[in-house]
Design a protein around this motif. Structure first.
Motif, PDB file in Angstrom:
ATOM      1  N   GLU A   1       0.829  -1.207   0.000  1.00 23.35           N
ATOM      2  CA  GLU A   1       0.000   0.000   0.000  1.00 23.35           C
ATOM      3  C   GLU A   1       0.862   1.254   0.000  1.00 23.35           C
ATOM      4  O   GLU A   1       0.581   2.207  -0.737  1.00 23.35           O
ATOM      5  N   THR A   2       1.912   1.263   0.806  1.00 29.73           N
ATOM      6  CA  THR A   2       2.818   2.420   0.866  1.00 29.73           C
ATOM      7  C   THR A   2       3.465   2.659  -0.492  1.00 29.73           C
ATOM      8  O   THR A   2       3.510   3.787  -0.986  1.00 29.73           O
ATOM      9  N   ALA A   3       3.967   1.605  -1.109  1.00 30.37           N
ATOM     10  CA  ALA A   3       4.618   1.726  -2.414  1.00 30.37           C
ATOM     11  C   ALA A   3       3.640   2.218  -3.475  1.00 30.37           C
ATOM     12  O   ALA A   3       4.001   3.051  -4.322  1.00 30.37           O
ATOM     13  N   LEU A   4       2.415   1.734  -3.432  1.00 28.70           N
ATOM     14  CA  LEU A   4       1.413   2.169  -4.411  1.00 28.70           C
ATOM     15  C   LEU A   4       1.045   3.634  -4.204  1.00 28.70           C
ATOM     16  O   LEU A   4       0.882   4.381  -5.168  1.00 28.70           O
ATOM     17  N   ARG A   5       0.922   4.055  -2.965  1.00 29.26           N
ATOM     18  CA  ARG A   5       0.614   5.471  -2.698  1.00 29.26           C
ATOM     19  C   ARG A   5       1.739   6.370  -3.197  1.00 29.26           C
ATOM     20  O   ARG A   5       1.494   7.457  -3.718  1.00 29.26           O
ATOM     21  N   GLN A   6       2.992   5.931  -3.039  1.00 30.72           N
ATOM     22  CA  GLN A   6       4.127   6.721  -3.507  1.00 30.72           C
ATOM     23  C   GLN A   6       4.111   6.895  -5.023  1.00 30.72           C
ATOM     24  O   GLN A   6       4.649   7.866  -5.538  1.00 30.72           O
TER      25      GLN A   6
ATOM     26  N   THR B   1      -4.217   4.392  -7.790  1.00 31.34           N
ATOM     27  CA  THR B   1      -5.544   4.114  -7.278  1.00 31.34           C
ATOM     28  C   THR B   1      -5.600   2.602  -7.108  1.00 31.34           C
ATOM     29  O   THR B   1      -5.290   1.867  -8.043  1.00 31.34           O
ATOM     30  N   PHE B   2      -5.994   2.133  -5.923  1.00 33.50           N
ATOM     31  CA  PHE B   2      -6.012   0.689  -5.718  1.00 33.50           C
ATOM     32  C   PHE B   2      -7.163   0.273  -4.833  1.00 33.50           C
ATOM     33  O   PHE B   2      -7.756   1.088  -4.129  1.00 33.50           O
ATOM     34  N   SER B   3      -7.478  -1.018  -4.884  1.00 34.23           N
ATOM     35  CA  SER B   3      -8.495  -1.595  -4.014  1.00 34.23           C
ATOM     36  C   SER B   3      -7.966  -2.919  -3.477  1.00 34.23           C
ATOM     37  O   SER B   3      -7.215  -3.620  -4.143  1.00 34.23           O
ATOM     38  N   ILE B   4      -8.366  -3.232  -2.264  1.00 35.54           N
ATOM     39  CA  ILE B   4      -7.955  -4.480  -1.621  1.00 35.54           C
ATOM     40  C   ILE B   4      -9.130  -5.444  -1.722  1.00 35.54           C
ATOM     41  O   ILE B   4     -10.270  -5.086  -1.411  1.00 35.54           O
TER      42      ILE B   4
ATOM     43  N   ILE C   1      -4.250  -6.930  -3.933  1.00 36.98           N
ATOM     44  CA  ILE C   1      -4.431  -5.514  -4.253  1.00 36.98           C
ATOM     45  C   ILE C   1      -4.443  -5.360  -5.755  1.00 36.98           C
ATOM     46  O   ILE C   1      -3.548  -5.874  -6.447  1.00 36.98           O
ATOM     47  N   PHE C   2      -5.443  -4.684  -6.274  1.00 34.91           N
ATOM     48  CA  PHE C   2      -5.504  -4.342  -7.686  1.00 34.91           C
ATOM     49  C   PHE C   2      -5.289  -2.837  -7.779  1.00 34.91           C
ATOM     50  O   PHE C   2      -6.005  -2.069  -7.154  1.00 34.91           O
ATOM     51  N   GLY C   3      -4.287  -2.432  -8.537  1.00 29.54           N
ATOM     52  CA  GLY C   3      -3.986  -1.017  -8.635  1.00 29.54           C
ATOM     53  C   GLY C   3      -3.881  -0.547 -10.067  1.00 29.54           C
ATOM     54  O   GLY C   3      -3.645  -1.329 -10.976  1.00 29.54           O
TER      55      GLY C   3
END
Length: 92
Positions: free
Chosen positions: A46-51, A55-58, A85-87
């Motif tokens: 999640e941290t890496a995706l936010r960086q 946009t993602f969903s768990i 997680i799908f991003g």
């Protein structure tokens, strides 16, 4: 230059110009494969995706299995029984 060779020369020159303007290949996919290895914790993912401005969903384990079965990527990303997680990573 003979008249019949002019169009061929112009075509070759155009191809060279277009090749020179081509963007270098993206490094995004190799970077993602390196960063998102099996065993990565959900919090780290999640941290890496936010960086990356993603946009993602768990999804639950059952949703993961269902989505993977319908996906062309199922053979590359088989579900392993946990949440997934799908991003969507924005690209230019």
């Amino acid at each position: 230059m003979p008249a019949h060779r002019l169009p061929a020369a112009a075509l070759a020159l155009s191809a060279l110009i277009l090749t020179a303007c081509e963007a270098p290949p993206s490094t995004l996919v190799p970077e993602l494969r390196q960063q998102f290895q099996p065993g990565l914790t959900q919090a780290a993912a999640e941290t890496a995706l936010r960086q990356r401005g993603t946009t993602f969903s768990i999804r639950s384990p059952a949703e993961c299995a269902e989505l993977a079965n319908r996906s062309a990527m199922a053979s590359q990303l088989p579900p392993r029984g946990g949440p997934c997680i799908f991003g969507k990573i924005p690209v230019s």
